[in-house]
Design a protein around this motif. Sequence first.
Motif, PDB file in Angstrom:
ATOM      1  N   PHE A 134     -15.729  14.982 -40.158  1.00  0.00           N
ATOM      2  CA  PHE A 134     -16.849  14.397 -39.422  1.00  0.00           C
ATOM      3  C   PHE A 134     -16.578  14.371 -37.929  1.00  0.00           C
ATOM      4  N   SER A 135     -17.605  14.652 -37.141  1.00  0.00           N
ATOM      5  CA  SER A 135     -17.604  14.660 -35.686  1.00  0.00           C
ATOM      6  C   SER A 135     -17.036  15.955 -35.136  1.00  0.00           C
ATOM      7  N   SER A 136     -17.494  16.306 -33.948  1.00  0.00           N
ATOM      8  CA  SER A 136     -16.940  17.466 -33.254  1.00  0.00           C
ATOM      9  C   SER A 136     -15.482  17.230 -32.898  1.00  0.00           C
ATOM     10  N   ALA A 203     -35.429   8.979 -16.942  1.00  0.00           N
ATOM     11  CA  ALA A 203     -34.062   8.494 -16.755  1.00  0.00           C
ATOM     12  C   ALA A 203     -33.229   9.001 -17.918  1.00  0.00           C
ATOM     13  N   TYR A 204     -32.007   9.429 -17.620  1.00  0.00           N
ATOM     14  CA  TYR A 204     -31.110   9.947 -18.645  1.00  0.00           C
ATOM     15  C   TYR A 204     -29.802   9.160 -18.602  1.00  0.00           C
ATOM     16  N   LEU A 205     -29.319   8.768 -19.760  1.00  0.00           N
ATOM     17  CA  LEU A 205     -27.992   8.174 -19.858  1.00  0.00           C
ATOM     18  C   LEU A 205     -27.362   8.655 -21.149  1.00  0.00           C
ATOM     19  N   THR A 206     -26.069   8.841 -21.127  1.00  0.00           N
ATOM     20  CA  THR A 206     -25.399   9.375 -22.311  1.00  0.00           C
ATOM     21  C   THR A 206     -23.979   8.874 -22.401  1.00  0.00           C
ATOM     22  N   GLN A 207     -23.545   8.630 -23.641  1.00  0.00           N
ATOM     23  CA  GLN A 207     -22.133   8.369 -23.868  1.00  0.00           C
ATOM     24  C   GLN A 207     -21.353   9.648 -23.573  1.00  0.00           C
ATOM     25  N   ASP A 208     -20.150   9.483 -23.059  1.00  0.00           N
ATOM     26  CA  ASP A 208     -19.273  10.623 -22.802  1.00  0.00           C
ATOM     27  C   ASP A 208     -18.745  11.117 -24.146  1.00  0.00           C
ATOM     28  N   ASP A 209     -19.488  12.003 -24.770  1.00  0.00           N
ATOM     29  CA  ASP A 209     -19.228  12.448 -26.136  1.00  0.00           C
ATOM     30  C   ASP A 209     -19.498  13.952 -26.212  1.00  0.00           C
ATOM     31  N   PRO A 210     -18.668  14.711 -26.955  1.00  0.00           N
ATOM     32  CA  PRO A 210     -18.825  16.171 -26.975  1.00  0.00           C
ATOM     33  C   PRO A 210     -20.120  16.671 -27.582  1.00  0.00           C
ATOM     34  N   SER A 211     -20.834  15.816 -28.320  1.00  0.00           N
ATOM     35  CA  SER A 211     -22.133  16.232 -28.839  1.00  0.00           C
ATOM     36  C   SER A 211     -23.279  15.638 -28.022  1.00  0.00           C
ATOM     37  N   ALA A 212     -23.174  14.360 -27.681  1.00  0.00           N
ATOM     38  CA  ALA A 212     -24.263  13.683 -26.980  1.00  0.00           C
ATOM     39  C   ALA A 212     -24.471  14.211 -25.570  1.00  0.00           C
ATOM     40  N   SER A 213     -23.394  14.357 -24.814  1.00  0.00           N
ATOM     41  CA  SER A 213     -23.520  14.774 -23.409  1.00  0.00           C
ATOM     42  C   SER A 213     -24.178  16.145 -23.248  1.00  0.00           C
TER      43      SER A 213
END
Length: 427
Positions: A134-136, A203-213
């Motif tokens: 699970f997860s990148s 407006a854009y905000l994102t967790q520092d994550d290899p899929s979300a960003s």
Amino acid sequence: MSAFRAPSRRPRAALVRTSRRRPRFAFAAAAVLVAGSTALAGCAPASSSGSGGSNAGPITIGMSLPLTGPAADVAKAGYQGYELWASQVNASGGLLGRQVKLDVLDDGMDPNQTTTDYTRLISQDHVGLLLGTFSSLLNAPASAVAARNQMLYVEPSGGATSLFQRGFTDLFFAQPGTTASLPNQFLAWFSSLPADQRPKTAAYLTQDDPSASPAISVFVSKLQALGVTTVYNQTYDPSTSNFDSIAAAVVHAQPQMIIQGSVTDDGAQFARSLEKLNYSPKILFQTNSPTDATYPSAIGTTDTDGVFTAEAWSAAAKYPGNAAFVTAYSNKFGTAPTEDAANSYTAGQVLEAAVKAVGKLDQKALAAWLHTHSVDTIVGPLTWDSTGDPQGSLMLAQWQNGTLQVIDPQTAATTKTVVFPKPAWKS
């Protein structure tokens, strides 16, 4: 695509040995099988037959899952999806006339341990087949081990674009789309709006994550091309738990649309901060978080109305076999399946289709078959390009009256209604 969730109690299993102080679990569809010693052998290419033992014995399928640690809930539901698939395969005669056994290690959500575990499964346990984790974050090292050993690797999650830019030919993602295509259905709907009704600022905000960003980067570029002005753009640390100051900055920018790359409960936390400020944009899109079963209770069921998200699977989608999967899973485990469970079941379906079509455990032949054929699954038909990137997109979903409805594609839609603009917060 899967999201991380809060820790849960350890999944039910029998402890049979350890791997660097983390528990090892060996699961079979019918019984628990005890394995041997703990020595780690060197990494060597797997044979083309990949029998996983005697041809008269079971076919062993190896995987390493984060059964403990911050993604334990994902792993528990995901393992249950694998377990249901294996039990159904065995009940129908197995693969190639042999029963299947799931050989599972616990990596505790540690990428280094994931590398060790998949190396061990291949070189020491001599598993015949692999299934993903699970997860990148974890699938990146696991798929690299599989590639070095020339073994097929079907992953249930891990849609970061970077995973499919490494030249691997034996990696396959068992979802309809990846990070790069996540925004597609939303953008198609947004483009269908009359120009005078479309939000003009975002407006854009994102967790520092290899899929979300990366997904949010796609949103930014494509919405700007459609004439949407960016008024706020921030990446936040995965440890962020209080979003009041971020929400205040977003509200100060007065965006008509907010797009958030959320991974776990950060989506609900941010929504609650917006509630405190009584600021409701015309459109709120969040990745991952709104698909979590706890999302409605976290922000208030009435306040979910109008929230958009993307999902790989829906219990209500009309794809062949999906309703039977939901019923079988609910009967076996006493609870409705999650997207994580469905993703694992889908990965099993992909692996099963390849083995049955090829007729032997030839890793290169299995990968070659998947590159040139479509597989019918509970998330619809799947096809892949030469890198294992699926040639589709995730579904556009929206919370409506306390239910997460599928809007697009029409082949999976559960409603023709779209809530727009998003209603004001009620709590």
